[in-house]
Design a protein around this motif. Sequence first.
Motif, PDB file in Angstrom:
ATOM      1  N   UNK A 129       0.859  -1.179   0.000  1.00  0.00           N
ATOM      2  CA  UNK A 129       0.000   0.000   0.000  1.00  0.00           C
ATOM      3  C   UNK A 129       0.900   1.236   0.000  1.00  0.00           C
ATOM      4  N   UNK A 130       0.738   2.050  -0.991  1.00  0.00           N
ATOM      5  CA  UNK A 130       1.609   3.213  -1.156  1.00  0.00           C
ATOM      6  C   UNK A 130       1.076   4.379  -0.335  1.00  0.00           C
ATOM      7  N   UNK A 131       1.932   4.933   0.542  1.00  0.00           N
ATOM      8  CA  UNK A 131       1.685   6.214   1.186  1.00  0.00           C
ATOM      9  C   UNK A 131       2.672   7.192   0.555  1.00  0.00           C
ATOM     10  N   UNK A 132       2.190   8.033  -0.332  1.00  0.00           N
ATOM     11  CA  UNK A 132       3.098   8.926  -1.045  1.00  0.00           C
ATOM     12  C   UNK A 132       3.849   9.831  -0.070  1.00  0.00           C
ATOM     13  N   UNK A 133       3.108  10.519   0.794  1.00  0.00           N
ATOM     14  CA  UNK A 133       3.682  11.286   1.903  1.00  0.00           C
ATOM     15  C   UNK A 133       3.154  10.673   3.195  1.00  0.00           C
ATOM     16  N   UNK A 134       4.030  10.106   4.006  1.00  0.00           N
ATOM     17  CA  UNK A 134       3.642   9.525   5.293  1.00  0.00           C
ATOM     18  C   UNK A 134       4.118  10.465   6.392  1.00  0.00           C
ATOM     19  N   UNK A 135       3.167  11.073   7.092  1.00  0.00           N
ATOM     20  CA  UNK A 135       3.495  12.078   8.103  1.00  0.00           C
ATOM     21  C   UNK A 135       3.340  11.454   9.481  1.00  0.00           C
ATOM     22  N   UNK A 136       4.459  11.120  10.094  1.00  0.00           N
ATOM     23  CA  UNK A 136       4.442  10.574  11.445  1.00  0.00           C
ATOM     24  C   UNK A 136       4.805  11.595  12.496  1.00  0.00           C
ATOM     25  N   UNK A 137       5.428  12.691  12.086  1.00  0.00           N
ATOM     26  CA  UNK A 137       5.823  13.732  13.017  1.00  0.00           C
ATOM     27  C   UNK A 137       4.677  14.654  13.372  1.00  0.00           C
ATOM     28  N   UNK A 138       4.870  15.466  14.403  1.00  0.00           N
ATOM     29  CA  UNK A 138       3.882  16.428  14.864  1.00  0.00           C
ATOM     30  C   UNK A 138       4.449  17.848  14.762  1.00  0.00           C
ATOM     31  N   UNK A 139       3.544  18.812  14.873  1.00  0.00           N
ATOM     32  CA  UNK A 139       3.919  20.220  14.751  1.00  0.00           C
ATOM     33  C   UNK A 139       4.643  20.479  13.425  1.00  0.00           C
ATOM     34  N   UNK A 140       4.012  19.978  12.349  1.00  0.00           N
ATOM     35  CA  UNK A 140       4.517  20.136  10.983  1.00  0.00           C
ATOM     36  C   UNK A 140       3.506  20.968  10.191  1.00  0.00           C
ATOM     37  N   UNK A 141       3.986  21.761   9.255  1.00  0.00           N
ATOM     38  CA  UNK A 141       3.125  22.545   8.365  1.00  0.00           C
ATOM     39  C   UNK A 141       3.572  22.293   6.932  1.00  0.00           C
ATOM     40  N   UNK A 142       2.699  21.664   6.142  1.00  0.00           N
ATOM     41  CA  UNK A 142       2.985  21.388   4.732  1.00  0.00           C
ATOM     42  C   UNK A 142       2.074  22.277   3.891  1.00  0.00           C
ATOM     43  N   UNK A 143       2.648  22.992   2.939  1.00  0.00           N
ATOM     44  CA  UNK A 143       1.869  23.998   2.218  1.00  0.00           C
ATOM     45  C   UNK A 143       2.266  24.091   0.743  1.00  0.00           C
ATOM     46  N   UNK A 144       1.239  24.069  -0.123  1.00  0.00           N
ATOM     47  CA  UNK A 144       1.415  24.473  -1.506  1.00  0.00           C
ATOM     48  C   UNK A 144       1.947  23.435  -2.469  1.00  0.00           C
ATOM     49  N   UNK A 145       1.842  22.145  -2.139  1.00  0.00           N
ATOM     50  CA  UNK A 145       2.365  21.124  -3.048  1.00  0.00           C
ATOM     51  C   UNK A 145       1.231  20.378  -3.737  1.00  0.00           C
ATOM     52  N   UNK A 146       1.578  19.735  -4.840  1.00  0.00           N
ATOM     53  CA  UNK A 146       0.635  18.978  -5.653  1.00  0.00           C
ATOM     54  C   UNK A 146       1.104  17.527  -5.690  1.00  0.00           C
ATOM     55  N   UNK A 147       0.168  16.591  -5.534  1.00  0.00           N
ATOM     56  CA  UNK A 147       0.488  15.161  -5.536  1.00  0.00           C
ATOM     57  C   UNK A 147      -0.377  14.483  -6.593  1.00  0.00           C
ATOM     58  N   UNK A 148       0.252  13.814  -7.555  1.00  0.00           N
ATOM     59  CA  UNK A 148      -0.495  13.190  -8.643  1.00  0.00           C
ATOM     60  C   UNK A 148       0.010  11.769  -8.879  1.00  0.00           C
ATOM     61  N   UNK A 149      -0.835  10.976  -9.539  1.00  0.00           N
ATOM     62  CA  UNK A 149      -0.418   9.686 -10.069  1.00  0.00           C
ATOM     63  C   UNK A 149      -0.110   8.603  -9.064  1.00  0.00           C
TER      64      UNK A 149
ATOM     65  N   UNK B 288      -5.943   0.093  -0.259  1.00  0.00           N
ATOM     66  CA  UNK B 288      -6.009   1.521  -0.554  1.00  0.00           C
ATOM     67  C   UNK B 288      -4.595   2.080  -0.574  1.00  0.00           C
ATOM     68  N   UNK B 289      -4.382   3.078  -1.400  1.00  0.00           N
ATOM     69  CA  UNK B 289      -3.179   3.887  -1.344  1.00  0.00           C
ATOM     70  C   UNK B 289      -3.596   5.293  -0.936  1.00  0.00           C
ATOM     71  N   UNK B 290      -2.624   6.107  -0.511  1.00  0.00           N
ATOM     72  CA  UNK B 290      -2.935   7.411   0.065  1.00  0.00           C
ATOM     73  C   UNK B 290      -1.932   8.440  -0.432  1.00  0.00           C
ATOM     74  N   UNK B 291      -2.429   9.606  -0.810  1.00  0.00           N
ATOM     75  CA  UNK B 291      -1.524  10.700  -1.195  1.00  0.00           C
ATOM     76  C   UNK B 291      -0.837  11.282   0.032  1.00  0.00           C
ATOM     77  N   UNK B 292      -1.610  11.763   0.998  1.00  0.00           N
ATOM     78  CA  UNK B 292      -1.084  12.325   2.240  1.00  0.00           C
ATOM     79  C   UNK B 292      -1.654  11.523   3.397  1.00  0.00           C
ATOM     80  N   UNK B 293      -0.821  10.756   4.088  1.00  0.00           N
ATOM     81  CA  UNK B 293      -1.257   9.928   5.215  1.00  0.00           C
ATOM     82  C   UNK B 293      -0.713  10.525   6.505  1.00  0.00           C
ATOM     83  N   UNK B 294      -1.596  10.910   7.402  1.00  0.00           N
ATOM     84  CA  UNK B 294      -1.153  11.587   8.622  1.00  0.00           C
ATOM     85  C   UNK B 294      -1.434  10.762   9.870  1.00  0.00           C
ATOM     86  N   UNK B 295      -0.411  10.630  10.717  1.00  0.00           N
ATOM     87  CA  UNK B 295      -0.573  10.039  12.042  1.00  0.00           C
ATOM     88  C   UNK B 295      -0.083  10.974  13.138  1.00  0.00           C
TER      89      UNK B 295
END
Length: 415
Positions: A115-135, A145-152
Motif C-alpha cells: 500500500x503506497x503512502x506517497x507522503x507519510x506524516x508521522x511527526x507532529x507540529x509540521x506545516x505542509x503547504x502548496x504542493x501537488x500530488x499526482x499519479x 487503498x493507497x494514500x496521497x497524504x497519510x497523517x498520524x
Amino acid sequence: MIARSLLLLVALAVPASASTFYVATDGDDSNRGTLEEPFGTIQRAQEFVSPGDTVFIRGGTYRMRESQIARTRRIFAHVIDLHKSGSKGSRIKYWAYKYEKPKFDFSDVKPSGKRVHAFAIGGSWIHIKGIEVVGVQVTVSGHTQSICIANDGSHNVFEHLSMHDGMAIGFYGVGGSDNLILNCDAFRNHDSFSENGRGGNTDGFGYHPTRGGKNNVFRGCRAWLNSDDGFDCINASESITFENCWAMDNGYSADRKSLADGNGFKAGGYGSKTKRQLPRTIPRHVVKDCIAAYNKSSGFYANHHVGGCDWLNNLAYRNGTNFNMLCRTNDNSTDVPGYGHVLKGNVSLASRRLIINVNLAKCELADNRFDPDEPFPDFDIQSLDRSQLTGPRQADGSLPKIAIRPSGASTLKFP
C-alpha cells in the motif's frame, strides 16, 4: 563570577536561530541545501531540520522513483517519510517556495503487494503547504487503498494541497489530534485496479481517528469526481468537523460513468461492528457551512451512525438524495430513522429526495428549507454550476467566489 554565570544563563535561554533549506528538481542530495545548492529530495532535507526550520520546495515536477521509497513496514510503502517533529510555536515547515508550484508525480512508484503512502506524516507540529500530488498507484488486487497524504501526527497543518488524478485517497488519517486540513483539493482519484476497478476505497478526504484523536478539522476543502465519497469519517472514535467544505460529482468518473458509493459527506457509522466494538462515547460529527452538489448518492449522509450529528447551514443541490439521516440502534444492529440530529439553517433543492430517514420527533430542526413548495424566491440557484464550484481558488488559497444568493430563514454564508 556571578556576572559570567548570568551571561551563560541568558545565552542558554535564547533559542538558536531557525535554519532554511531548499529542495529543487535540479538539486542534488550531496549539496548543502542552500538556495544556490539545493537538495534533490525532501527526504534528504528532513535529515537536517530541527523545530522552527523551513524547507522551501522549488517549482517543477518531481518524478518519484520506486528506489526512493524511504521505508517499508509490513504491507506499507512510505515513499516520503516525514517523522521528525517540530514543537509548539516552532513548527517544521515544508512549503512551496514563494509562488512556485511543486508537483510530485508518483506514477512510476509501483511496489508489488504494498500500500503506497506517497507522503507519510508521522511527526507532529509540521506545516505542509502548496504542493501537488499526482499519479499515486495501487498494486494490490484485493481490498486495499493507497494514500496521497497519510497523517498520524498531531498539531499539524496541511494547507493548499492538491491531490488528484491518481488511484489513491487524497488525504487520510487514523492517528493524531488537533490537525487542520485547510484549503485543500482532492479530485479525479479512482482506483481502477483493485476489486475489479470499482474504486470503493478512493475518497477525497478521510479521517478515522482512534480514541484520543480529538479536534481534527477540515476547513475550506473541496472533493470532486472521486470514485467513492468526497469526505468520510466512518469508524471514527472522536468527532470530526467539516467546515466550509464542498463535495461535487463523487461516485462518478469524469465521463459520468457510475463508480462506487458517491456520497458528498459521510459522517459516522461503524459497519458491522458489535456493540462491544463501538467507541465508549459515540462522537457527534459537525458539518457546517458546506455544499454538496451532483453527488451520485447522498449529499449529506449520516451513514447508519449510532446517534446524531450536527448539520448546520449547509446547502444540498442535485444529489441522488440531498440529506439522508439514517441511523442505527445503539447496539449497531438495526437501521432506524435518524435520531439525535441537530439540523439548523440547511437548504435542500433540486432533488427527488430532499431529506429522508429522519425521525422528526427525535431530532432538533430549525430554519431549514426542506419543503419543495416553500417559497424561496431570492435563491439564485441557476448560478450554482460545476464550473463555479471547481474553479481556481483565490490568491490566498481560499475557495472561489460563487454567485448564489440565499435568503429567507437560512443563514447560509459562502464566499
